[in-house]
Motif scaffolding. Structure first.
Motif, PDB file in Angstrom:
ATOM      1  N   LEU A   1     -16.482 -26.067  22.095  1.00  0.00           N
ATOM      2  CA  LEU A   1     -15.419 -26.914  22.617  1.00  0.00           C
ATOM      3  C   LEU A   1     -15.765 -27.487  23.990  1.00  0.00           C
ATOM      4  CD1 LEU A   1     -12.304 -24.730  21.645  1.00  0.00           C
ATOM      5  CD2 LEU A   1     -12.987 -26.910  20.620  1.00  0.00           C
ATOM      6  N   LEU A   2     -16.614 -26.783  24.733  1.00  0.00           N
ATOM      7  CA  LEU A   2     -16.962 -27.215  26.092  1.00  0.00           C
ATOM      8  C   LEU A   2     -18.052 -28.285  26.134  1.00  0.00           C
ATOM      9  CD1 LEU A   2     -16.950 -23.815  28.043  1.00  0.00           C
ATOM     10  CD2 LEU A   2     -15.397 -25.742  28.391  1.00  0.00           C
ATOM     11  N   TYR A   3     -19.049 -28.193  25.236  1.00  0.00           N
ATOM     12  CA  TYR A   3     -20.199 -29.081  25.386  1.00  0.00           C
ATOM     13  C   TYR A   3     -19.854 -30.567  25.297  1.00  0.00           C
ATOM     14  CZ  TYR A   3     -21.081 -30.553  20.523  1.00  0.00           C
ATOM     15  OH  TYR A   3     -21.011 -31.151  19.295  1.00  0.00           O
ATOM     16  N   PRO A   4     -18.862 -31.000  24.456  1.00  0.00           N
ATOM     17  CA  PRO A   4     -18.557 -32.442  24.441  1.00  0.00           C
ATOM     18  C   PRO A   4     -18.051 -32.971  25.787  1.00  0.00           C
ATOM     19  CG  PRO A   4     -17.626 -31.352  22.513  1.00  0.00           C
ATOM     20  CD  PRO A   4     -18.057 -30.279  23.453  1.00  0.00           C
ATOM     21  N   LEU A   5     -17.519 -32.086  26.647  1.00  0.00           N
ATOM     22  CA  LEU A   5     -17.038 -32.511  27.955  1.00  0.00           C
ATOM     23  C   LEU A   5     -18.186 -32.836  28.906  1.00  0.00           C
ATOM     24  CD1 LEU A   5     -14.246 -29.797  28.473  1.00  0.00           C
ATOM     25  CD2 LEU A   5     -14.005 -32.096  27.494  1.00  0.00           C
ATOM     26  N   LEU A   6     -19.385 -32.327  28.599  1.00  0.00           N
ATOM     27  CA  LEU A   6     -20.522 -32.476  29.503  1.00  0.00           C
ATOM     28  C   LEU A   6     -21.607 -33.411  28.983  1.00  0.00           C
ATOM     29  CD1 LEU A   6     -21.018 -28.702  30.439  1.00  0.00           C
ATOM     30  CD2 LEU A   6     -19.846 -30.436  31.788  1.00  0.00           C
ATOM     31  N   VAL A   7     -21.816 -33.419  27.666  1.00  0.00           N
ATOM     32  CA  VAL A   7     -23.035 -34.002  27.113  1.00  0.00           C
ATOM     33  C   VAL A   7     -23.168 -35.498  27.385  1.00  0.00           C
ATOM     34  CG1 VAL A   7     -22.071 -34.476  24.808  1.00  0.00           C
ATOM     35  CG2 VAL A   7     -24.517 -33.947  25.071  1.00  0.00           C
ATOM     36  N   ASP A   8     -22.050 -36.228  27.438  1.00  0.00           N
ATOM     37  CA  ASP A   8     -22.124 -37.664  27.724  1.00  0.00           C
ATOM     38  C   ASP A   8     -21.857 -37.994  29.191  1.00  0.00           C
ATOM     39  OD1 ASP A   8     -22.825 -38.548  25.191  1.00  0.00           O
ATOM     40  OD2 ASP A   8     -20.754 -38.641  24.505  1.00  0.00           O
ATOM     41  N   ARG A   9     -21.508 -36.972  29.968  1.00  0.00           N
ATOM     42  CA  ARG A   9     -21.278 -37.188  31.393  1.00  0.00           C
ATOM     43  C   ARG A   9     -22.510 -36.887  32.234  1.00  0.00           C
ATOM     44  NH1 ARG A   9     -16.122 -35.576  29.627  1.00  0.00           N
ATOM     45  NH2 ARG A   9     -14.426 -36.885  30.468  1.00  0.00           N
ATOM     46  N   ILE A  10     -23.159 -35.767  31.959  1.00  0.00           N
ATOM     47  CA  ILE A  10     -24.326 -35.383  32.763  1.00  0.00           C
ATOM     48  C   ILE A  10     -25.628 -35.439  31.973  1.00  0.00           C
ATOM     49  CG2 ILE A  10     -22.908 -33.933  34.256  1.00  0.00           C
ATOM     50  CD1 ILE A  10     -24.049 -31.501  32.809  1.00  0.00           C
TER      51      ILE A  10
ATOM     52  N   TYR B   1     -31.497 -42.156  24.677  1.00  0.00           N
ATOM     53  CA  TYR B   1     -30.227 -42.519  24.060  1.00  0.00           C
ATOM     54  C   TYR B   1     -29.079 -42.326  25.054  1.00  0.00           C
ATOM     55  CZ  TYR B   1     -26.846 -42.844  20.196  1.00  0.00           C
ATOM     56  OH  TYR B   1     -25.827 -43.236  19.365  1.00  0.00           O
ATOM     57  N   TYR B   2     -29.131 -41.246  25.823  1.00  0.00           N
ATOM     58  CA  TYR B   2     -28.094 -40.985  26.825  1.00  0.00           C
ATOM     59  C   TYR B   2     -28.092 -42.077  27.884  1.00  0.00           C
ATOM     60  CZ  TYR B   2     -26.213 -39.135  31.190  1.00  0.00           C
ATOM     61  OH  TYR B   2     -25.537 -38.988  32.379  1.00  0.00           O
ATOM     62  N   TYR B   3     -29.277 -42.464  28.359  1.00  0.00           N
ATOM     63  CA  TYR B   3     -29.347 -43.503  29.391  1.00  0.00           C
ATOM     64  C   TYR B   3     -28.803 -44.836  28.886  1.00  0.00           C
ATOM     65  CZ  TYR B   3     -32.063 -40.642  32.630  1.00  0.00           C
ATOM     66  OH  TYR B   3     -32.470 -39.678  33.517  1.00  0.00           O
ATOM     67  N   LEU B   4     -29.073 -45.160  27.624  1.00  0.00           N
ATOM     68  CA  LEU B   4     -28.539 -46.399  27.060  1.00  0.00           C
ATOM     69  C   LEU B   4     -27.013 -46.354  26.985  1.00  0.00           C
ATOM     70  CD1 LEU B   4     -31.041 -47.294  24.179  1.00  0.00           C
ATOM     71  CD2 LEU B   4     -30.741 -48.465  26.374  1.00  0.00           C
ATOM     72  N   LYS B   5     -26.460 -45.181  26.650  1.00  0.00           N
ATOM     73  CA  LYS B   5     -25.006 -45.043  26.608  1.00  0.00           C
ATOM     74  C   LYS B   5     -24.394 -45.231  27.994  1.00  0.00           C
ATOM     75  CE  LYS B   5     -22.821 -42.379  23.833  1.00  0.00           C
ATOM     76  NZ  LYS B   5     -22.213 -41.262  23.074  1.00  0.00           N
ATOM     77  N   ARG B   6     -25.171 -44.946  29.034  1.00  0.00           N
ATOM     78  CA  ARG B   6     -24.702 -45.102  30.412  1.00  0.00           C
ATOM     79  C   ARG B   6     -25.094 -46.455  31.007  1.00  0.00           C
ATOM     80  NH1 ARG B   6     -21.262 -41.286  32.389  1.00  0.00           N
ATOM     81  NH2 ARG B   6     -22.212 -41.402  34.445  1.00  0.00           N
TER      82      ARG B   6
ATOM     83  N   GLN C   1     -28.000 -47.560  31.562  1.00  0.00           N
ATOM     84  CA  GLN C   1     -29.163 -47.433  32.444  1.00  0.00           C
ATOM     85  C   GLN C   1     -30.423 -47.750  31.627  1.00  0.00           C
ATOM     86  OE1 GLN C   1     -27.524 -43.338  33.781  1.00  0.00           O
ATOM     87  NE2 GLN C   1     -28.736 -44.016  35.541  1.00  0.00           N
ATOM     88  N   GLU C   2     -30.571 -49.028  31.302  1.00  0.00           N
ATOM     89  CA  GLU C   2     -31.616 -49.432  30.371  1.00  0.00           C
ATOM     90  C   GLU C   2     -33.020 -49.189  30.916  1.00  0.00           C
ATOM     91  OE1 GLU C   2     -32.891 -53.439  27.901  1.00  0.00           O
ATOM     92  OE2 GLU C   2     -30.769 -53.078  28.358  1.00  0.00           O
ATOM     93  N   GLU C   3     -33.192 -49.367  32.205  1.00  0.00           N
ATOM     94  CA  GLU C   3     -34.533 -49.185  32.780  1.00  0.00           C
ATOM     95  C   GLU C   3     -34.971 -47.719  32.701  1.00  0.00           C
ATOM     96  OE1 GLU C   3     -38.061 -50.214  33.826  1.00  0.00           O
ATOM     97  OE2 GLU C   3     -36.468 -51.697  33.510  1.00  0.00           O
ATOM     98  N   GLU C   4     -34.038 -46.817  32.966  1.00  0.00           N
ATOM     99  CA  GLU C   4     -34.351 -45.389  32.841  1.00  0.00           C
ATOM    100  C   GLU C   4     -34.650 -45.027  31.386  1.00  0.00           C
ATOM    101  OE1 GLU C   4     -34.758 -43.030  35.102  1.00  0.00           O
ATOM    102  OE2 GLU C   4     -34.495 -44.514  36.673  1.00  0.00           O
ATOM    103  N   ALA C   5     -33.888 -45.610  30.468  1.00  0.00           N
ATOM    104  CA  ALA C   5     -34.128 -45.363  29.045  1.00  0.00           C
ATOM    105  C   ALA C   5     -35.513 -45.845  28.646  1.00  0.00           C
ATOM    106  CB  ALA C   5     -33.066 -46.076  28.202  1.00  0.00           C
ATOM    107  N   ARG C   6     -35.884 -47.020  29.125  1.00  0.00           N
ATOM    108  CA  ARG C   6     -37.203 -47.587  28.795  1.00  0.00           C
ATOM    109  C   ARG C   6     -38.320 -46.705  29.360  1.00  0.00           C
ATOM    110  NH1 ARG C   6     -36.010 -52.085  30.287  1.00  0.00           N
ATOM    111  NH2 ARG C   6     -35.725 -53.175  28.293  1.00  0.00           N
ATOM    112  N   LYS C   7     -38.120 -46.232  30.591  1.00  0.00           N
ATOM    113  CA  LYS C   7     -39.135 -45.403  31.241  1.00  0.00           C
ATOM    114  C   LYS C   7     -39.347 -44.089  30.481  1.00  0.00           C
ATOM    115  CE  LYS C   7     -38.658 -45.198  35.639  1.00  0.00           C
ATOM    116  NZ  LYS C   7     -38.120 -44.809  36.978  1.00  0.00           N
ATOM    117  N   ASN C   8     -38.239 -43.429  30.102  1.00  0.00           N
ATOM    118  CA  ASN C   8     -38.349 -42.161  29.385  1.00  0.00           C
ATOM    119  C   ASN C   8     -38.870 -42.346  27.966  1.00  0.00           C
ATOM    120  OD1 ASN C   8     -37.385 -40.821  31.600  1.00  0.00           O
ATOM    121  ND2 ASN C   8     -35.763 -39.749  30.523  1.00  0.00           N
TER     122      ASN C   8
END
Length: 491
Positions: free
Chosen positions: A104-113, A226-231, A233-240
């Motif tokens: 129940l806790l992980y959905p509160l964090l996974v898309d935020r951090i 995928y997380y960076y794209l959701k945020r 942050q396309e450049e970070e996504a491309r780099k990773n």
């Protein structure tokens, strides 16, 4: 125009079949075929990240099976404090209450951090729980430690699956997921090995090292693109993405980034009404019913309970090999035999696996129950010559579960639901199963004292047979079907 598009699609198919290193896509706006070269880069970082992340499933397996070697010690005179059988049931089962809170806790964090830092945060309660077990002075301390352990592993396990799925190349995603599953089996085997050859304290110290090793190694791994794209942050996504794929030139991964963006857009469209669709749409309701029955056939076979109490169960048999070594032998042989059975679902088919695996598990449970019926109800004296039967039969049972019912429950849940509701449905199934496991573990010792151990195994056998038969009758055969074809079968 229609004929021209049909011609272009046929040409696209023929070009694709003739090429191993390229992908061809149809640009519908300009009615022309575009060729996209996909070169395989260095995948070393992907494998490194998966091996590091899989230490979570290693710990999940060891925490799940920990009660098997721990309870005999905790009930003995050599323990610093002695627990009763009733308290032992709580020690084994309360872990699953913790996993509910973690899920129940992980959905509160996974898309935020992010996936990476969520996994690292949940590694902290994992580490703390093993320290709490080591320093426990009474059974209340153990209860607390097991809840904390459940929170750590219950929250990290689904995020780890998510992370691997998002960083992996599509042509090796199945292999990398399989590696994660192997780590679970190795985790259970390691905990049983430590319990058999080390003291209770040394076993706990050994298991403490693995979440620490995870923190040290995974902190150097990249975040999911995928997380960076959701945020946004396309450049970070491309780099990773370049790091994970082993490319220096970002142009080689542009197509994959575009595919991720499309997937994210679709996910946002369906996120708000997924729960409503799951229960209002006829196809999705039927999918939920089938997936629940398949999962129930696995759970009510007693496999999770038998794993948690395997050393106690084998001690009832009177086999000449000590229970701790018998349990270790059981885990080793099951891991060795069951892993090659993984492809059976794709070769044999889902419905046949549901029926055959259910029948094999049922017969195994009936035979174990009959052995204990002879020994404890009829009080047959000459049982030493066949005292190996429970161990041998449990091997057959576990292999059938790991090679049949377990992967079936995972695959069916992944195939039957549409992309609109899949995430919501899987979360419901994951969270819903833990209270069932908790009650089954908690009631195991009480049922033995009330009904006899033979009756408990026969009860599991009955439930396993009925639910497996129900799975066979109600589920469609999804072998070789596309997800679109499977949705049509749900009408």
């Amino acid at each position: 125009m229609i004929k021209r598009n049909l011609f272009l699609k046929m040409k696209l198919k023929s070009l694709f079949l003739c090429s191993n290193s390229s992908e061809f896509v149809l640009n519908s706006s300009e009615n022309k075929i575009e060729k996209v070269i996909r070169i395989k880069g260095n995948r070393l970082l992907q494998y490194s990240a998966v091996f590091s992340a899989s230490l979570v499933t290693f710990g999940f397996g060891s925490a799940e099976i920990w009660s098997s070697p721990a309870l005999p010690h905790l009930r003995s005179n050599s323990s610093e404090f002695t627990i009763t059988p009733s308290q032992g049931s709580w020690v084994a089962s309360i872990y699953n209450i913790g996993t509910i809170f973690g899920m129940l806790l992980y959905p509160l964090l996974v898309d935020r951090i992010g996936r990476k830092y969520t996994l690292l945060i949940f590694a902290m309660p994992q580490t703390i729980s093993w320290m709490m077990i080591f320093y426990a002075k009474n059974v209340i301390h153990l209860y607390s430690a097991r809840i904390v352990s459940g929170i750590g592993y219950g929250g990290a396990y689904p995020v780890q699956i998510m992370y691997i799925g998002e960083i992996a190349d599509k042509d090796i995603r199945g292999l990398l997921m399989f590696i994660s599953r192997i780590f679970y089996a190795i985790g259970t085997l390691s905990a049983l090995t430590a319990g058999a050859f080390l003291s209770y304290d040394n076993m706990n110290v050994t298991l403490l090292l693995f979440p620490i090793l995870f923190i040290l190694t995974f902190s150097t791994m990249p975040e999911s693109p995928y997380y960076y794209l959701k945020r946004d942050q396309e450049e970070e996504a491309r780099k990773n993405m370049c790091r994970l794929r082993g490319f220096k030139d970002s142009e080689t991964i542009e197509l994959e980034l575009k595919e991720m963006k499309i997937a994210i857009i679709e996910e946002h469209k369906n996120k708000d009404n997924a729960f409503q669709i799951l229960f209002q749409d006829k196809r999705q309701r039927k999918a939920l019913l089938i997936a629940t029955i398949v999962l129930a056939s696995l759970l009510f076979s007693g496999t999770r309970v038998i794993s948690a109490y395997s050393q106690d169960i084998l001690s009832f048999s009177g086999f000449s090999l000590a229970p701790k070594y018998s349990t270790l032998l059981l885990s080793f042989l099951v891991t060795l035999i069951a892993l090659p059975t993984a492809p059976l679902l794709d070769f044999v088919g889902r419905r046949i696996i549901a029926l055959c695996s259910g029948i094999i598990c049922t017969l195994s449970l009936v035979l174990i129950g009959f052995f204990f019926f002879l020994k404890y109800y009829l009080e047959t004296t000459e049982m030493s010559s066949i005292s190996w039967i429970p161990l041998a039969t449990l091997i057959v049972f576990d292999v059938s579960c790991i090679g049949g019912l377990y992967p079936l429950s995972v695959v069916i849940a992944g195939e039957l639901f549409s992309s609109r509701v899949k995430s919501t449905a899987l979360s419901l199934l994951h969270i819903g199963k833990e209270p069932v496991v908790f009650v089954m573990k908690l009631s195991f010792d009480k049922l033995i004292s009330l009904l006899g151990i033979y009756s408990v195994f026969w009860m599991y056998a009955s439930m396993c047979f009925l639910l497996s038969l129900g799975s066979f009758l109600i589920m469609p055969e999804t072998k070789g079907k596309t997800l679109a074809e499977i949705q049509k079968l749900m009408d």
